[in-house]
Design a protein around this motif. Sequence first.
Motif, PDB file in Angstrom:
ATOM      1  N   PRO A 173      -2.192   4.476  -3.895  1.00 44.42           N
ATOM      2  CA  PRO A 173      -1.825   3.426  -4.843  1.00 44.42           C
ATOM      3  C   PRO A 173      -1.631   2.097  -4.136  1.00 44.42           C
ATOM      4  O   PRO A 173      -1.233   2.053  -2.978  1.00 44.42           O
ATOM      5  CB  PRO A 173      -0.506   3.929  -5.438  1.00 44.42           C
ATOM      6  CG  PRO A 173       0.072   4.806  -4.378  1.00 44.42           C
ATOM      7  CD  PRO A 173      -1.093   5.416  -3.664  1.00 44.42           C
ATOM      8  N   ILE A 174      -1.923   1.023  -4.853  1.00 41.47           N
ATOM      9  CA  ILE A 174      -1.717  -0.332  -4.340  1.00 41.47           C
ATOM     10  C   ILE A 174      -0.968  -1.113  -5.411  1.00 41.47           C
ATOM     11  O   ILE A 174      -1.241  -0.965  -6.602  1.00 41.47           O
ATOM     12  CB  ILE A 174      -3.054  -1.004  -4.009  1.00 41.47           C
ATOM     13  CG1 ILE A 174      -3.721  -0.271  -2.856  1.00 41.47           C
ATOM     14  CG2 ILE A 174      -2.870  -2.482  -3.681  1.00 41.47           C
ATOM     15  CD1 ILE A 174      -5.078  -0.781  -2.492  1.00 41.47           C
ATOM     16  N   THR A 234      -3.593  -1.795  14.970  1.00 42.34           N
ATOM     17  CA  THR A 234      -2.408  -1.028  14.578  1.00 42.34           C
ATOM     18  C   THR A 234      -2.035  -1.221  13.114  1.00 42.34           C
ATOM     19  O   THR A 234      -1.173  -0.519  12.613  1.00 42.34           O
ATOM     20  CB  THR A 234      -1.205  -1.437  15.451  1.00 42.34           C
ATOM     21  OG1 THR A 234      -1.011  -2.853  15.328  1.00 42.34           O
ATOM     22  CG2 THR A 234      -1.441  -1.061  16.904  1.00 42.34           C
ATOM     23  N   SER A 235      -2.674  -2.151  12.422  1.00 42.29           N
ATOM     24  CA  SER A 235      -2.396  -2.384  11.006  1.00 42.29           C
ATOM     25  C   SER A 235      -2.717  -1.119  10.216  1.00 42.29           C
ATOM     26  O   SER A 235      -3.792  -0.534  10.376  1.00 42.29           O
ATOM     27  CB  SER A 235      -3.256  -3.546  10.504  1.00 42.29           C
ATOM     28  OG  SER A 235      -3.422  -3.486   9.110  1.00 42.29           O
ATOM     29  N   PRO A 236      -1.798  -0.661   9.338  1.00 44.03           N
ATOM     30  CA  PRO A 236      -2.093   0.519   8.524  1.00 44.03           C
ATOM     31  C   PRO A 236      -3.366   0.368   7.688  1.00 44.03           C
ATOM     32  O   PRO A 236      -4.093   1.335   7.484  1.00 44.03           O
ATOM     33  CB  PRO A 236      -0.862   0.651   7.621  1.00 44.03           C
ATOM     34  CG  PRO A 236       0.227  -0.019   8.372  1.00 44.03           C
ATOM     35  CD  PRO A 236      -0.430  -1.139   9.126  1.00 44.03           C
ATOM     36  N   LEU A 237      -3.659  -0.846   7.225  1.00 45.76           N
ATOM     37  CA  LEU A 237      -4.880  -1.062   6.446  1.00 45.76           C
ATOM     38  C   LEU A 237      -6.119  -0.922   7.328  1.00 45.76           C
ATOM     39  O   LEU A 237      -7.120  -0.334   6.920  1.00 45.76           O
ATOM     40  CB  LEU A 237      -4.853  -2.436   5.776  1.00 45.76           C
ATOM     41  CG  LEU A 237      -6.017  -2.781   4.864  1.00 45.76           C
ATOM     42  CD1 LEU A 237      -6.247  -1.711   3.798  1.00 45.76           C
ATOM     43  CD2 LEU A 237      -5.798  -4.130   4.207  1.00 45.76           C
ATOM     44  N   PHE A 260       0.843  -1.195   0.000  1.00 43.14           N
ATOM     45  CA  PHE A 260       0.000   0.000   0.000  1.00 43.14           C
ATOM     46  C   PHE A 260       0.875   1.239   0.000  1.00 43.14           C
ATOM     47  O   PHE A 260       1.966   1.238   0.570  1.00 43.14           O
ATOM     48  CB  PHE A 260      -0.907   0.008   1.235  1.00 43.14           C
ATOM     49  CG  PHE A 260      -1.869  -1.126   1.249  1.00 43.14           C
ATOM     50  CD1 PHE A 260      -3.123  -0.991   0.687  1.00 43.14           C
ATOM     51  CD2 PHE A 260      -1.512  -2.351   1.787  1.00 43.14           C
ATOM     52  CE1 PHE A 260      -4.006  -2.047   0.665  1.00 43.14           C
ATOM     53  CE2 PHE A 260      -2.394  -3.411   1.776  1.00 43.14           C
ATOM     54  CZ  PHE A 260      -3.640  -3.255   1.218  1.00 43.14           C
ATOM     55  N   GLY A 261       0.382   2.301  -0.609  1.00 42.49           N
ATOM     56  CA  GLY A 261       1.147   3.541  -0.693  1.00 42.49           C
ATOM     57  C   GLY A 261       1.529   4.104   0.652  1.00 42.49           C
ATOM     58  O   GLY A 261       2.612   4.660   0.813  1.00 42.49           O
ATOM     59  N   THR A 262       0.671   3.967   1.658  1.00 41.22           N
ATOM     60  CA  THR A 262       0.947   4.557   2.969  1.00 41.22           C
ATOM     61  C   THR A 262       1.910   3.728   3.808  1.00 41.22           C
ATOM     62  O   THR A 262       2.380   4.195   4.829  1.00 41.22           O
ATOM     63  CB  THR A 262      -0.355   4.736   3.772  1.00 41.22           C
ATOM     64  OG1 THR A 262      -0.970   3.466   3.936  1.00 41.22           O
ATOM     65  CG2 THR A 262      -1.286   5.699   3.088  1.00 41.22           C
TER      66      THR A 262
END
Length: 154
Positions: free
Chosen positions: A100-101, A77-80, A20-22
């Motif tokens: 973006p992915i 805590t997962s960014p997703l 993932f972009g982040t």
Amino acid sequence: MSSLFSNVYPPSAFYFKVVFGTTLGMTDTSFQEVSGMSAEIETETVVEGGENRYVHTLPKGVKHPFLELKRGIAPLTSPLVVWCKSVFELGFIAPVVAQPIVVQLLDEKQLPLRVWSFANAYPVKWEVENFGSTKNEVAIEKIVLSYTYSNRLI
């Protein structure tokens, strides 16, 4: 299997990575399944006056289905999970942030064999699959993403 044979035989579909972009190129977590990687041309049927043997089928544009990701339920805590919570639980007080992915199909050395990019993706559905007292399975969450277009890079 050597890398010489990686280009000869079709690659296996079980070794892949989603970035993932982040997450700045780091993998958030392992996914059980990725689906929806396809493109289809929408068409329009046009009847020509005086010609009764056929109709013209003309292209209108490219449409993409939703990208679906399945994995075991991840921690908060997962960014997703943070991204999904910001979209689904904040009541749209903040704008939905698209990102973006990249999906990579990997070889035995963790090198990408095939790579697909998905532009401007954002979650449209976040689902937890059914729990069952007679099952002996991992609890699964499914994240469904909309995106504007995709490209196959490799």
